[in-house]
Enzyme design. Structure first.
Site, PDB file in Angstrom:
ATOM      1  N   ASP A  15       0.853  -1.188   0.000  1.00 28.63           N
ATOM      2  CA  ASP A  15       0.000   0.000   0.000  1.00 28.63           C
ATOM      3  C   ASP A  15       0.886   1.235   0.000  1.00 28.63           C
ATOM      4  OD1 ASP A  15      -2.000  -1.826   0.176  1.00 28.63           O
ATOM      5  OD2 ASP A  15      -2.801  -1.149   2.100  1.00 28.63           O
ATOM      6  N   ASP A 139     -15.380  -3.895  -1.270  1.00 28.50           N
ATOM      7  CA  ASP A 139     -14.914  -3.621   0.086  1.00 28.50           C
ATOM      8  C   ASP A 139     -16.043  -2.997   0.893  1.00 28.50           C
ATOM      9  OD1 ASP A 139     -12.517  -4.211  -1.220  1.00 28.50           O
ATOM     10  OD2 ASP A 139     -12.030  -2.087  -1.492  1.00 28.50           O
TER      11      ASP A 139
END
Length: 249
Positions: A15, A139
């Protein structure tokens, strides 16, 4: 354990926030831990330990709605390619131009989160780029979709959305329980399995702690799992778990 390595892939996560490798806690940008100022070096580490596919997120891009860390992620893609590995990228990818730009940089496939609610748009992406290049990023919290870098919580059912996406040709989904992301509390395999039951190949993300969690995801016959914090904090040994997957242990 009877693990079918043919259909299961473990994705180490990288990330990127402000050019650095970080992890967030439950998707909270204010609750971040920085692990490296060299994301490409992290990519090399995971590839050297046997990773064949990396999951990369442009966190700035997810919040901005457009790619921000293109150069850094390009370095990750090049590093992975040097090791014979592939990369999937997510974060702020909402247009065909954005998809084309990433694929042109050597990314194998892209994760579409916020735009996944637009069924017609997702169908056009599949028709333009092919089903294997598109992953729906499903998500959310309590089974409902979260968008705009997880900052906006919707009432859209993840499983119902998955059904509609399958009907228009989408074949891959990344399923993240935001409340488990970065917690090392175990992945929400039930949600991932419910998505996979719609026909999509589901990748479980959020909460993977150790080898047992990875093998549980594999034995649930999912398409894959994403591991992030567990790799950085050392509760999961990448080389060891990849060996266990290969051996079906």
């Amino acid at each position: 354990m009877n693990v079918n390595q043919q259909i299961f892939t473990l994705f180490p996560a990288i990330d990127v926030l402000e050019g650095r490798c970080v992890r967030l806690f439950k998707g909270d940008y204010a609750a971040k831990t920085e692990y490296s100022q060299d994301p490409a070096g992290v990519a090399a580490k995971w590839c050297e330990q046997g990773a064949t596919y990396l999951h990369v997120v442009d966190l700035d891009g997810a919040k901005a709605g457009a790619g921000v860390n293109g150069d850094v992620i390009g370095q990750i893609v090049a590093t992975a390619a040097d090791h014979g590995a592939k990369v999937e990228v997510g974060g702020g990818i909402r247009t065909s131009a954005a998809i084309d730009a990433w694929l042109s940089r050597g990314v194998a496939r892209v994760v579409i989160g916020t735009a996944s609610r637009n069924i017609a748009l997702m169908q056009s992406f599949v028709e333009q780029f092919g089903a294997d290049a598109i992953v729906a990023g499903l998500d959310g919290r309590d089974g409902k979709l979260a968008v705009d870098g997880w900052l906006e919580q919707t009432d859209t059912s993840i499983v119902e959305l998955a059904k509609h996406l399958y009907e228009v040709g989408v074949r891959h989904a990344l399923v993240t329980d935001v409340e488990r992301d970065g917690t090392l509390g175990g992945a929400n395999l039930e949600l991932a399995q419910a998505v996979q039951a719609t026909g999509l190949g589901a990748i479980a993300s959020g909460g993977i702690r150790d080898a047992a969690d990875v093998l549980a995801a594999a034995n649930a016959h999912l398409a894959g799992a994403v591991a992030g914090k567990s790799l950085y904090d050392g509760t999961l040994d990448l080389a060891d778990v990849l060996a266990a997957l290969r051996e079906g242990a």
